[in-house]
Design a protein around this motif. Structure first.
Motif, PDB file in Angstrom:
ATOM      1  N   TRP A 300       0.844  -1.486   0.086  1.00  0.00           N
ATOM      2  CA  TRP A 300       0.158  -0.193   0.627  1.00  0.00           C
ATOM      3  C   TRP A 300       0.914   1.600  -0.194  1.00  0.00           C
ATOM      4  CZ3 TRP A 300      -4.264  -0.226  -2.178  1.00  0.00           C
ATOM      5  CH2 TRP A 300      -5.354  -1.738  -1.931  1.00  0.00           C
ATOM      6  N   PHE A 301       2.070   1.092   0.786  1.00  0.00           N
ATOM      7  CA  PHE A 301       3.260   1.945  -0.288  1.00  0.00           C
ATOM      8  C   PHE A 301       3.144   2.748  -1.413  1.00  0.00           C
ATOM      9  CE2 PHE A 301       6.817   4.936  -0.212  1.00  0.00           C
ATOM     10  CZ  PHE A 301       6.907   5.660   0.596  1.00  0.00           C
ATOM     11  N   LEU A 302       2.832   1.718  -2.136  1.00  0.00           N
ATOM     12  CA  LEU A 302       2.782   1.881  -3.768  1.00  0.00           C
ATOM     13  C   LEU A 302       0.750   2.046  -3.567  1.00  0.00           C
ATOM     14  CD1 LEU A 302       3.321   1.981  -6.804  1.00  0.00           C
ATOM     15  CD2 LEU A 302       1.784  -0.873  -6.422  1.00  0.00           C
ATOM     16  N   GLY A 303       0.584   1.290  -3.500  1.00  0.00           N
ATOM     17  CA  GLY A 303      -0.822   1.446  -3.786  1.00  0.00           C
ATOM     18  C   GLY A 303      -1.897   2.594  -3.532  1.00  0.00           C
ATOM     19  N   HIS A 304      -0.847   3.004  -2.535  1.00  0.00           N
ATOM     20  CA  HIS A 304      -2.369   4.467  -2.194  1.00  0.00           C
ATOM     21  C   HIS A 304      -1.701   5.686  -3.661  1.00  0.00           C
ATOM     22  CE1 HIS A 304      -4.793   7.380  -1.382  1.00  0.00           C
ATOM     23  NE2 HIS A 304      -4.460   8.194  -1.597  1.00  0.00           N
ATOM     24  N   PRO A 305       0.246   6.184  -3.783  1.00  0.00           N
ATOM     25  CA  PRO A 305       0.568   6.573  -4.400  1.00  0.00           C
ATOM     26  C   PRO A 305       0.070   6.678  -5.784  1.00  0.00           C
ATOM     27  CG  PRO A 305       1.707   6.303  -3.011  1.00  0.00           C
ATOM     28  CD  PRO A 305       0.474   5.093  -2.644  1.00  0.00           C
ATOM     29  N   GLU A 306      -0.154   5.066  -6.349  1.00  0.00           N
ATOM     30  CA  GLU A 306      -0.691   3.979  -7.511  1.00  0.00           C
ATOM     31  C   GLU A 306      -1.555   4.736  -7.613  1.00  0.00           C
ATOM     32  OE1 GLU A 306       0.712   2.525  -9.204  1.00  0.00           O
ATOM     33  OE2 GLU A 306      -1.596   2.000 -10.710  1.00  0.00           O
ATOM     34  N   VAL A 307      -3.011   5.124  -6.845  1.00  0.00           N
ATOM     35  CA  VAL A 307      -4.030   5.403  -7.403  1.00  0.00           C
ATOM     36  C   VAL A 307      -4.536   6.736  -7.555  1.00  0.00           C
ATOM     37  CG1 VAL A 307      -5.327   3.793  -5.998  1.00  0.00           C
ATOM     38  CG2 VAL A 307      -5.079   5.831  -4.639  1.00  0.00           C
ATOM     39  N   ILE A 340      -2.146  19.816  -6.306  1.00  0.00           N
ATOM     40  CA  ILE A 340      -2.262  18.341  -6.983  1.00  0.00           C
ATOM     41  C   ILE A 340      -1.624  17.943  -5.694  1.00  0.00           C
ATOM     42  CG2 ILE A 340      -0.972  17.373  -8.509  1.00  0.00           C
ATOM     43  CD1 ILE A 340      -2.700  19.096 -10.529  1.00  0.00           C
ATOM     44  N   LEU A 341      -0.161  19.052  -6.178  1.00  0.00           N
ATOM     45  CA  LEU A 341       0.534  18.650  -4.980  1.00  0.00           C
ATOM     46  C   LEU A 341       1.421  18.466  -3.747  1.00  0.00           C
ATOM     47  CD1 LEU A 341       3.361  22.416  -6.172  1.00  0.00           C
ATOM     48  CD2 LEU A 341       3.401  19.577  -6.709  1.00  0.00           C
ATOM     49  N   ALA A 342      -0.253  19.146  -2.887  1.00  0.00           N
ATOM     50  CA  ALA A 342      -0.159  18.529  -1.209  1.00  0.00           C
ATOM     51  C   ALA A 342      -0.998  17.265  -1.291  1.00  0.00           C
ATOM     52  CB  ALA A 342      -1.842  19.383  -1.677  1.00  0.00           C
ATOM     53  N   ILE A 343      -2.168  16.951  -2.326  1.00  0.00           N
ATOM     54  CA  ILE A 343      -2.375  15.608  -2.698  1.00  0.00           C
ATOM     55  C   ILE A 343      -1.523  14.584  -2.816  1.00  0.00           C
ATOM     56  CG2 ILE A 343      -3.572  14.210  -4.167  1.00  0.00           C
ATOM     57  CD1 ILE A 343      -5.970  16.131  -4.714  1.00  0.00           C
ATOM     58  N   ALA A 344      -0.515  14.809  -3.932  1.00  0.00           N
ATOM     59  CA  ALA A 344       0.157  13.908  -3.794  1.00  0.00           C
ATOM     60  C   ALA A 344       1.582  14.415  -2.817  1.00  0.00           C
ATOM     61  CB  ALA A 344       1.695  14.742  -4.861  1.00  0.00           C
ATOM     62  N   PHE A 345       1.767  15.039  -2.163  1.00  0.00           N
ATOM     63  CA  PHE A 345       2.466  14.738  -0.572  1.00  0.00           C
ATOM     64  C   PHE A 345       1.738  13.685  -0.026  1.00  0.00           C
ATOM     65  CE2 PHE A 345       2.993  15.682   3.400  1.00  0.00           C
ATOM     66  CZ  PHE A 345       4.560  15.960   3.190  1.00  0.00           C
ATOM     67  N   LEU A 346       0.073  14.394   0.192  1.00  0.00           N
ATOM     68  CA  LEU A 346      -0.653  13.018   1.262  1.00  0.00           C
ATOM     69  C   LEU A 346      -0.607  11.669   1.248  1.00  0.00           C
ATOM     70  CD1 LEU A 346      -3.376  15.776   2.246  1.00  0.00           C
ATOM     71  CD2 LEU A 346      -1.410  15.273   3.845  1.00  0.00           C
ATOM     72  N   SER A 347      -0.532  11.427  -0.379  1.00  0.00           N
ATOM     73  CA  SER A 347      -0.871  10.196  -1.326  1.00  0.00           C
ATOM     74  C   SER A 347       0.297   9.040   0.094  1.00  0.00           C
ATOM     75  CB  SER A 347      -1.556  10.766  -2.230  1.00  0.00           C
ATOM     76  OG  SER A 347       0.595  10.187  -2.621  1.00  0.00           O
ATOM     77  N   PHE A 348       1.504   9.878   0.319  1.00  0.00           N
ATOM     78  CA  PHE A 348       2.543   9.436   0.825  1.00  0.00           C
ATOM     79  C   PHE A 348       2.172   8.449   1.955  1.00  0.00           C
ATOM     80  CE2 PHE A 348       5.627  10.161  -2.632  1.00  0.00           C
ATOM     81  CZ  PHE A 348       5.263   8.906  -3.401  1.00  0.00           C
ATOM     82  N   ILE A 349       1.852   9.457   2.520  1.00  0.00           N
ATOM     83  CA  ILE A 349       1.015   9.359   4.449  1.00  0.00           C
ATOM     84  C   ILE A 349      -0.051   8.981   4.989  1.00  0.00           C
ATOM     85  CG2 ILE A 349       3.686  10.727   4.849  1.00  0.00           C
ATOM     86  CD1 ILE A 349       1.207  13.101   5.264  1.00  0.00           C
ATOM     87  N   VAL A 350      -1.104   7.928   3.857  1.00  0.00           N
ATOM     88  CA  VAL A 350      -2.210   8.006   3.716  1.00  0.00           C
ATOM     89  C   VAL A 350      -2.384   6.327   3.606  1.00  0.00           C
ATOM     90  CG1 VAL A 350      -3.124  10.198   3.800  1.00  0.00           C
ATOM     91  CG2 VAL A 350      -2.925   8.358   1.751  1.00  0.00           C
ATOM     92  N   TRP A 351      -0.903   5.469   3.250  1.00  0.00           N
ATOM     93  CA  TRP A 351      -1.343   4.060   2.808  1.00  0.00           C
ATOM     94  C   TRP A 351      -2.326   2.871   3.838  1.00  0.00           C
ATOM     95  CZ3 TRP A 351       3.295   5.392   5.029  1.00  0.00           C
ATOM     96  CH2 TRP A 351       3.788   4.329   6.278  1.00  0.00           C
ATOM     97  N   ALA A 352      -1.696   3.290   5.037  1.00  0.00           N
ATOM     98  CA  ALA A 352      -2.632   1.999   5.914  1.00  0.00           C
ATOM     99  C   ALA A 352      -3.907   2.542   6.114  1.00  0.00           C
ATOM    100  CB  ALA A 352      -1.747   2.042   6.957  1.00  0.00           C
ATOM    101  N   HIS A 353      -4.321   3.485   4.979  1.00  0.00           N
ATOM    102  CA  HIS A 353      -6.258   3.158   6.150  1.00  0.00           C
ATOM    103  C   HIS A 353      -6.489   2.466   4.734  1.00  0.00           C
ATOM    104  CE1 HIS A 353      -6.406   6.000   1.723  1.00  0.00           C
ATOM    105  NE2 HIS A 353      -6.083   5.307   1.070  1.00  0.00           N
TER     106      HIS A 353
END
Ligand code: HEM
Ligand SMILES: [Cu+2]
Ligand SMILES: [Cu+2]
Lengths: 612, 482
Positions: A300-307, A340-353
């Motif tokens: 999911w560390f990939l998986g969430h950024p992947e979405v 876009i930048l904010a979403i991209a940054f945040l997408s790395f720290i939400v994987w465990a949802h």
């Protein structure tokens, strides 16, 4: 059109410093093979990605029809599919054919993997990053055309390997696209976890190589090969989106490789990274100390950024197309970039949802809930900015524009359900139910497809110098919009009733088997929508050869540089000098002028929105 | 022949559509581009409005049509304490997102309609508006803060483990711990016996298919009164802690009516603590008020006079893909009043007393009872499996509960007489032919288990049929091709 004649403003820069890189009509494109197969022209590579993507989309969608038949019409015989699916359709004495449960899971798994990786990652960002980055920033090609070519061929190889796994006697991998061990690690757990899983893993590793080669190229090109005057703040939102997507991919995909690599070690070298205390098929395994959760973290560390790798390019395409056809600047350009930048940054720290119910410490989930729901804020900003773009516009309704509006609708519907799932407490009943299926299909599947269609209809004339048929396009749009909601909206209700996903049949549970009419409805809608996509494919290939010919350089009255290149641009894009840029990409309707291309110099005292 | 006709007519439809497309394109050429575009603008803008209205009506109507199936609504009320809180925050979120959904959709399609391209219209040049953008950033942020706070307080309450000083037991203020082990494909439910109310330790290397399914360690006396049950019996209004074990791959312990869901992870026991608040009877009672539950339980069976609500049962399911039988991991859950629960509880015989160390003469008999009651259903699943003795030789890892160390040296025959007994019994009692039917039959076994539960008062004739169908097929395929 009351506007400026673009040609008058096309300046010739005699001493263009880019001219050294000009390989127009060059040695790289001398014969059929170097032109169409091992091409190094970004425009050709884009077409290769697109057509391969369409191929995979067809396969993936056809698979979904088969398993939707199973869910919607469990009592119907599938004997007629026997010629195609062979032993996966099991006939009983009465000639009634049923789908093998394991093959049901194989289909679901392949469907997910193909659509997420091959279609919406490679097919979407591969196509449009390749096509648009050099053309919109004013470069002759990618920084490394050779690596770019390799990127496509690694993708091709990954696809070929995955495809071949469909023909294994033990079947393709069937443990879900997330490939959680121990199911994926132990061949004795499921027959698809044997050779099928090996090919699945190898294919994904090649796929990551493709993404990395492409991504490095995109980033380098955007950062280094912008034409004179193209500052970062003058870039169209498409380019911002592709840049951010590439960075996301570069930072997250390698983690997937490490996850899969450890999985391969567990499978073939007797390590126990993910395995512990397992008793299976009558024996206790000699493997302890690992944790299946570790894989989930890596995945999911990939998986969430992947979405977001999937949806961010669609953000860019939709923003650009919407602005062009609304004849209005995109509302809040800088807010769009920052979000876009904010979403991209945040997408790395939400994987465990994705792992609230996986057995991780519930305290940790608090933090992931917080970050996850923060993402709703930049997402909301984007939605309101798109709506703001439509306000006061003069909208030209063509198919591309329709898909961009449809995209916003899908993104709203799917984004709002994310707010339920991101709140861990609500995720307890909803996790792994049809509610999640509805959420991610709408927000990622359909929305990203809409972004992709919007891009294809809009830039088709740029790729093939012909237009797609508008009438068929509109049938395609309205049918797909209505059909997609018909398929996925009712799934919310099924999910709220608690029906789990990845069930071959609901007959074993009193609580889950009361939805037969809805499942039938969903499956019927799915078949119709599939038919409409075939209509799109017909339109696409028909138009390549027979579509209305494009004669004008700039048919939409757009500002961006790709429309300054000749209709049949060769390798190198511009025959003469590369155009220079003087303003941002969104001067639509400024001072009563319908559009002012980026190549037009600023007037005396005129303020450029791209300046800062 | 019929198939060919269908294919032909589909092709015909596509041909017609393509022709329409071509003709329209020619018409556009004749009428002039600008005029055709304006016409398209009008048509599609109106279409958008129509779509919006139809869609929003569909949303409302379908919402009310499905209301009785949704979380927290009507008959789908939560049957646990924390579940009620979850349903509350769900409803709050539903209302807030519902409002946003309606506002944004109306704006999206209304603006598209209002600002459709028309002759003489000039688009406004509005590149940005900082005040507006600030508003639509701050408002969502505030709403999110509200939802995060609400959600997290429910979450932390729902996920809290039992307090350290809480005692095991059935008295007021105590909690009952039950172990649920997920395996391919079924659940094992182990209750702590009434002597200590504590579950004995387990070790996966002790597992013997068809015998010691959960791997109980007999040297641990806490195990001596533990028993396996085929139905998840729960006392009402008593705190339950489910200890969740994954025996082979990931599973997920899922009780939809109780809003309970937690992965079963091999090597890492997880837990979920909850308090059932409605007995099965009470839940049935509350269902009786809804027309859809008044239907006959099994319309295909005229003998069956029960209405749907009368045969309702809570169910346990698996919610994590675990293999090709994932969809079949069903167990009945029954919530009863504490008195009745105690009666049931006390009637259960421990596995140890009937199987492992029984009074000599009653041995054979007691074995049969235990099979029927205890885990009869799952028996078949483990058939045809070798008893992997080699795996017992693993050394030096401390599994979750086997701190004893007795079992890490590979022999298992060390120590007292109890362990010894274990060995012998495996050989004696389970060499029979009942258990070597192969994997596919194993699945049938799982369903046989379900059939057993039917005897407990439900009527599931139809269901049984469907399952049979599926598995007969599965079986055939398995023997044929693999
Ligand atoms: C407001 C923003 C969003 C939030 C709060 C959100 C939240 C979540 C959560 C919590 C889950 C896990 C649900 C579960 O398994 O129980 C989930 C699943 C998923 N989401 Fe989102 N999401 C958002 C936007 C998106 C976007 C933009 C995409 C794609 C472009 C996306 C794609 C997915 C996918 C693919 C899954 C399912 C993965 C799987 O388990 O197979 N989400 N989302
Ligand atoms: Cu996510
Ligand atoms: Cu399962």
């Amino acid at each position: 059109m009351a506007n400026v004649d673009i040609h008058a403003h096309e300046e010739v820069h005699a001493h263009d410093h880019h001219e050294d890189h000009d390989h127009h009509g060059d040695k790289y494109q001398s014969n059929f093979i170097t032109t169409y197969i091992f091409s190094q022209d970004h425009k050709m590579i884009a077409k290769q990605f697109l057509i391969t993507g369409i191929f995979w989309a067809f396969i993936g969608a056809a698979m979904s029809i088969v398993f939707r038949l199973q869910l919607g019409f469990p009592e119907e015989s599938m004997a007629w599919l026997k010629p195609i699916l062979g032993k996966w359709i099991v006939l009983n004495d009465a000639g009634m054919g049923t789908l093998d449960p394991e093959f049901y899971y194989a289909l679901v798994t392949m469907h997910g993997t193909i659509l997420v990786f091959f279609v919406l990652t490679a097919g979407l960002s591969g196509t449009f990053s390749n096509l648009l980055i050099p053309l919109q920033i004013g470069a002759r090609d990618m920084a490394s055309p050779f690596l770019n070519m390799l990127s496509y061929w690694f993708f091709f190889l990954a696809g070929a390997i995955m495809f071949s796994s469909l023909f294994l006697s033990t079947g393709p991998f069937a443990g879900g696209w997330t490939a959680y061990p121990p199911l994926s690690a132990l061949p004795q757990a499921m027959s698809g976890s044997g050779a099928g899983m090996t090919l699945f893993g190898v294919s994904l590793i090649f796929f990551v190589v493709s993404v990395l080669l492409g991504g490095m190229n995109y980033i380098t090109t955007v950062l280094n090969l912008r034409t004179k005057g193209m500052t970062m703040w003058r870039m169209p939102l498409t380019i911002w989106a592709f840049l951010v997507t590439a960075i996301l991919g570069l930072l997250s995909f390698p983690v997937l490789v490490s996850g899969i690599l450890l999985l391969i070690f567990d499978r073939s070298m007797g390590t126990s990274f993910y395995l512990s205390e397992i008793f299976i098929q009558g024996s206790a395994l000699d493997r302890v100390g690992g944790s299946p959760i570790l894989f989930q973290h890596l995945f999911w560390f990939l998986g969430h950024p992947e979405v977001y790798i999937i949806i961010v390019p669609a953000f860019g395409l939709v923003s650009e197309v919407m602005s062009v056809h609304a004849r209005k600047p995109i509302f809040g350009y800088k807010a769009m970039v920052y979000s876009i930048l904010a979403i991209a940054f945040l997408s790395f720290i939400v994987w465990a949802h994705h792992m609230f119910m996986a057995g991780v410490n519930p305290f940790i989930s608090n933090i992931f809930v917080l970050f996850t729901l923060i993402i709703a804020v930049p997402s909301a900003v984007k939605v309101f900015n798109w709506i703001g773009t439509l306000y006061g516009a003069n909208i030209r309704f063509n198919t591309a524009m329709l898909f961009s509006i449809g995209f916003v609708s899908m993104f709203i519907s799917g984004g709002l359900t994310g707010i339920f799932l991101g709140n861990s407490a609500i995720d307890i009943p909803l996790h792994d139910t049809y509610f999640v299926v509805a959420h991610f299909h709408i927000v990622m599947g359909i929305a990203a497809f809409f972004g992709m269609f919007c891009g294809i209809y809009h830039w088709f004339p740029l790729m093939f110098a012909r237009y797609m048929n508008e009438t068929l396009g509109k049938i395609h749009f309205w049918g797909t919009l209505i059909g997609a909601y018909a398929i996925f909206w009712p799934m919310h209700y099924i999910g709220m009733a608690g029906v789990p996903r990845r069930y071959y049949t609901f007959a074993n549970f009193e609580a889950f088997n009361t939805f037969a009419p809805i499942n039938m409805f969903i499956s019927t809608a799915a078949i119709i929508v599939f038919g409409l996509q075939i209509l799109f494919i017909i339109n696409f290939f028909y138009s390549i050869f027979k579509g209305k010919v494009r004669t004008e350089k700039n048919p939409y009255g757009a500002n961006t540089l790709e429309w300054t290149a000749p209709v049949h641009a060769g390798h190198g894009n511009w025959p003469g000098a590369i155009p220079h840029v003087h303003r941002w990409a969104y001067d639509y309707g400024k001072d009563g002028i319908e559009f002012i291309p980026q190549t037009v110099p600023l007037k005396e005292g005129e303020k450029d929105m791209g300046a800062h | 022949m019929g198939g060919l006709l269908i294919i032909l007519s589909i092709i015909l439809i596509f041909v017609v559509l393509v022709q329409i497309g071509r003709i329209n394109e020619i018409a556009v050429g004749l009428r002039g581009k600008e005029q055709a575009q304006r016409q398209a603008n009008n048509r599609n803008a109106v279409m958008g409005l129509v779509f919006m209205v139809a869609f929003l009506i569909f949303v409302i109507v379908s919402f009310f049509a499905f209301k009785d199936r949704m979380l927290g609504f009507g008959p789908h009320e939560s049957a646990s304490h924390h579940g009620g809180l979850i349903d509350g925050i769900f409803l709050t979120t539903l209302i807030i997102t519902g409002i946003v959904f309606f506002i944004t959709h109306i704006l999206l399609f209304w603006y598209s309609y209002k600002y459709r391209g028309q002759k003489g219209r000039v688009a406004k040049y509005i590149p940005h508006d900082n005040r507006l953008e600030l508003i639509w950033m701050v408002v969502p942020a505030i709403v999110m803060t509200f939802l995060v706070i609400g959600g997290l307080s429910v979450w932390n309450e729902s996920m809290a483990d039992v307090p350290d000083d809480m005692k095991h037991g059935l008295n007021e203020g105590e909690f009952l711990e039950i172990e649920a082990t997920g395996f391919q494909f079924g659940w094992l439910l182990r209750y702590p016996g009434a002597t200590d109310f504590k579950l004995g330790t387990r070790d996966f290397r002790n597992i013997k298919a068809g015998y010691n399914e959960t791997g109980q360690v007999w040297t641990d006396e806490k195990n001596h009164d533990d028993f396996l049950a085929d139905t998840l019996y729960l006392p009402k209004d008593h705190k339950i802690r489910i200890r969740i074990i994954g025996r082979d791959v990931l599973h997920n312990f899922y009780l939809p009516h109780f809003r309970v869901k937690m992965d079963a992870v091999p090597g890492m026991p997880t837990y979920f603590v909850f308090t059932p608040t409605k007995t099965t009877e009470e839940y049935r009672e509350s269902l009786s008020g809804y027309p859809e539950w008044q239907a006959m339980a099994d319309p295909s069976d005229p003998e069956n006079k029960f209405k749907k609500w009368e045969t309702f049962e809570y169910e346990l399911a698996c919610a994590e893909l675990c293999g090709d039988g994932h969809f079949s991991m069903q167990k009945i859950v029954r919530v009863v009043e504490m008195d009745e629960f105690k009666k049931w509880y006390n009637s259960k015989k421990s596995f140890y007393s009937t199987e492992v160390n029984p009074p000599k003469e009653t041995e054979v008999l007691s074995r049969e009872t235990s099979l029927e009651e205890g885990h009869g259903g799952e028996e078949g699943t483990h058939t045809g499996e070798g008893h992997g003795e080699g795996s017992h030789n693993v050394e030096g890892h401390s599994t979750e509960e086997s701190h004893s160390g007795d079992h890490t040296n590979g022999t298992h025959t060390s120590g007292g007489t109890t362990t010894h007994t274990e060995g012998t019994h495996t050989e004696e009692t389970h060499s029979g032919g009942t258990h070597n039917a192969g994997k596919a039959d194993g699945k049938e076994g799982t369903n046989a288990g379900k059939a057993t539960t039917t005897e407990e008062g439900e009527n599931k004739g139809k269901k049984g049929k469907i399952i049979k169908k599926i598995f007969n097929k599965g079986k055939k395929e398995k023997t044929g091709d693999h």
